[in-house]
Scaffold this motif. Structure first.
Motif, PDB file in Angstrom:
ATOM      1  N   GLY A  61       1.024  -1.138  -0.375  1.00 45.77           N
ATOM      2  CA  GLY A  61       0.038  -0.241   0.275  1.00 45.77           C
ATOM      3  C   GLY A  61       0.688   1.927  -0.322  1.00 45.77           C
ATOM      4  N   GLU A  62       0.449   2.161  -0.673  1.00 46.60           N
ATOM      5  CA  GLU A  62       1.035   3.066  -1.176  1.00 46.60           C
ATOM      6  C   GLU A  62       0.455   4.851   0.210  1.00 46.60           C
ATOM      7  OE1 GLU A  62       0.122   5.723  -4.422  1.00 46.60           O
ATOM      8  OE2 GLU A  62       0.961   3.834  -6.354  1.00 46.60           O
ATOM      9  N   LYS A  63      -0.283   4.403   0.732  1.00 51.11           N
ATOM     10  CA  LYS A  63      -1.070   4.869   1.212  1.00 51.11           C
ATOM     11  C   LYS A  63      -0.787   4.239   3.079  1.00 51.11           C
ATOM     12  CE  LYS A  63      -4.467   7.428  -0.501  1.00 51.11           C
ATOM     13  NZ  LYS A  63      -6.022   7.978  -1.738  1.00 51.11           N
ATOM     14  N   THR A  64       0.003   2.892   3.333  1.00 47.08           N
ATOM     15  CA  THR A  64      -0.071   2.130   4.989  1.00 47.08           C
ATOM     16  C   THR A  64       1.180   2.848   5.341  1.00 47.08           C
ATOM     17  OG1 THR A  64      -0.746   0.058   3.851  1.00 47.08           O
ATOM     18  CG2 THR A  64       0.752   0.622   5.124  1.00 47.08           C
ATOM     19  N   ALA A  65       1.144   3.623   6.713  1.00 44.45           N
ATOM     20  CA  ALA A  65       1.545   3.963   7.040  1.00 44.45           C
ATOM     21  C   ALA A  65       2.468   3.380   8.290  1.00 44.45           C
ATOM     22  CB  ALA A  65       1.645   5.191   8.568  1.00 44.45           C
ATOM     23  N   VAL A  66       3.418   3.220   8.105  1.00 37.67           N
ATOM     24  CA  VAL A  66       4.734   2.594   7.858  1.00 37.67           C
ATOM     25  C   VAL A  66       5.949   3.248   9.584  1.00 37.67           C
ATOM     26  CG1 VAL A  66       6.806   0.335   7.688  1.00 37.67           C
ATOM     27  CG2 VAL A  66       4.948   0.959   5.666  1.00 37.67           C
ATOM     28  N   LEU A  67       5.934   2.086  10.103  1.00 44.24           N
ATOM     29  CA  LEU A  67       6.009   2.852  12.007  1.00 44.24           C
ATOM     30  C   LEU A  67       7.475   1.891  12.305  1.00 44.24           C
ATOM     31  CD1 LEU A  67       3.355   3.720  13.561  1.00 44.24           C
ATOM     32  CD2 LEU A  67       4.509   4.729  12.269  1.00 44.24           C
ATOM     33  N   ASP A  68       8.610   2.148  11.884  1.00 42.05           N
ATOM     34  CA  ASP A  68       9.539   1.122  12.003  1.00 42.05           C
ATOM     35  C   ASP A  68      10.863   1.918  13.005  1.00 42.05           C
ATOM     36  OD1 ASP A  68      10.628   3.225  10.397  1.00 42.05           O
ATOM     37  OD2 ASP A  68      11.379   1.872   8.908  1.00 42.05           O
ATOM     38  N   MET A  69      10.284   2.363  13.861  1.00 43.87           N
ATOM     39  CA  MET A  69      11.521   2.933  14.628  1.00 43.87           C
ATOM     40  C   MET A  69      11.025   3.558  15.802  1.00 43.87           C
ATOM     41  SD  MET A  69      12.662   6.002  12.981  1.00 43.87           S
ATOM     42  CE  MET A  69      12.337   6.015  11.366  1.00 43.87           C
ATOM     43  N   PRO A  70      11.741   4.044  17.409  1.00 44.05           N
ATOM     44  CA  PRO A  70      11.458   4.515  18.241  1.00 44.05           C
ATOM     45  C   PRO A  70      10.684   5.526  17.901  1.00 44.05           C
ATOM     46  CG  PRO A  70      13.553   2.930  18.949  1.00 44.05           C
ATOM     47  CD  PRO A  70      13.371   3.175  17.213  1.00 44.05           C
ATOM     48  N   GLY A  71       9.852   5.816  18.415  1.00 46.91           N
ATOM     49  CA  GLY A  71       9.827   7.594  18.799  1.00 46.91           C
ATOM     50  C   GLY A  71       8.352   7.474  19.124  1.00 46.91           C
ATOM     51  N   GLU A  72       7.674   8.748  18.923  1.00 48.88           N
ATOM     52  CA  GLU A  72       5.997   8.985  19.143  1.00 48.88           C
ATOM     53  C   GLU A  72       5.498   8.874  18.220  1.00 48.88           C
ATOM     54  OE1 GLU A  72       5.228  11.943  22.047  1.00 48.88           O
ATOM     55  OE2 GLU A  72       6.337  11.220  23.761  1.00 48.88           O
ATOM     56  N   PHE A  73       4.353   8.513  17.329  1.00 50.68           N
ATOM     57  CA  PHE A  73       4.110   8.786  15.853  1.00 50.68           C
ATOM     58  C   PHE A  73       2.168   8.945  16.387  1.00 50.68           C
ATOM     59  CE2 PHE A  73       7.215   5.473  16.193  1.00 50.68           C
ATOM     60  CZ  PHE A  73       7.566   6.817  14.915  1.00 50.68           C
ATOM     61  N   ALA A  74       1.568   9.379  15.672  1.00 55.85           N
ATOM     62  CA  ALA A  74       0.124   9.786  14.974  1.00 55.85           C
ATOM     63  C   ALA A  74      -0.390   9.470  13.620  1.00 55.85           C
ATOM     64  CB  ALA A  74      -0.341  11.168  14.832  1.00 55.85           C
ATOM     65  N   ALA A  75      -0.894   8.486  13.197  1.00 56.83           N
ATOM     66  CA  ALA A  75      -0.770   7.976  12.260  1.00 56.83           C
ATOM     67  C   ALA A  75      -2.725   7.087  11.953  1.00 56.83           C
ATOM     68  CB  ALA A  75      -0.049   6.686  11.485  1.00 56.83           C
ATOM     69  N   ARG A  76      -3.298   7.504  10.775  1.00 55.00           N
ATOM     70  CA  ARG A  76      -4.782   7.276  10.861  1.00 55.00           C
ATOM     71  C   ARG A  76      -5.497   7.216  11.615  1.00 55.00           C
ATOM     72  NH1 ARG A  76      -1.493   7.563   6.849  1.00 55.00           N
ATOM     73  NH2 ARG A  76      -1.207   6.474   5.346  1.00 55.00           N
ATOM     74  N   GLY A  77      -5.476   7.865  12.600  1.00 57.91           N
ATOM     75  CA  GLY A  77      -6.116   7.939  13.996  1.00 57.91           C
ATOM     76  C   GLY A  77      -5.586   7.629  15.386  1.00 57.91           C
ATOM     77  N   ILE A  78      -4.059   7.197  15.790  1.00 57.85           N
ATOM     78  CA  ILE A  78      -4.467   6.354  16.621  1.00 57.85           C
ATOM     79  C   ILE A  78      -2.978   7.149  16.811  1.00 57.85           C
ATOM     80  CG2 ILE A  78      -5.623   4.119  15.940  1.00 57.85           C
ATOM     81  CD1 ILE A  78      -1.908   2.797  15.675  1.00 57.85           C
ATOM     82  N   THR A  79      -2.471   7.177  18.047  1.00 55.04           N
ATOM     83  CA  THR A  79      -1.275   7.769  18.108  1.00 55.04           C
ATOM     84  C   THR A  79      -0.919   6.043  18.641  1.00 55.04           C
ATOM     85  OG1 THR A  79      -2.429   8.012  21.098  1.00 55.04           O
ATOM     86  CG2 THR A  79      -1.803  10.148  19.253  1.00 55.04           C
TER      87      THR A  79
END
Length: 109
Positions: A61-79
């Motif tokens: 998916g082109e619109k897929t948010a890929v989280l692959d490292m430490p940190g704080e994220f907000a993506a597609r309505g979740i934190t």
């Protein structure tokens, strides 16, 4: 919330974060590697959590948010928050991983 296990470290989670009317989001954790002998979840996930480095993950998916490292994220309505983790893979080699935590539907996963 629906949680399905696909094998290894791969889970598919379908959830409805607060503030969203009827749209659920699809989260996949550590998609299965190509040629693993098991099938990853079908379709395009909204968010993918990758806890460890592997170049052969089947992330779609082109619109897929890929989280692959430490940190704080907000993506597609979740934190989500990612934390460093250290494991001893064998006696001579160390491995670094990321542990992810996110809140949805009043639960912390």
């Amino acid at each position: 919330m629906q949680i399905q296990y696909y094998g290894d470290f791969c889970f598919k989670i379908v959830t409805k974060p607060e503030g969203r009317a009827t749209d659920g989001i699809v989260i996949v954790t550590d998609p299965l590697a190509k040629g693993a002998g098991l099938r990853s979840p079908q379709g395009e996930p909204d968010v993918v959590f990758l806890s460890h480095n592997a170049e052969d993950y089947d992330v779609k998916g082109e619109k897929t948010a890929v989280l692959d490292m430490p940190g704080e994220f907000a993506a597609r309505g979740i934190t989500a928050a990612g934390f460093n983790s250290f494991t001893q893979a064998d006696m001579t080699k160390a491995a670094f991983n990321t542990i992810f935590i996110f809140d949805s539907e009043g639960m912390q996963l």
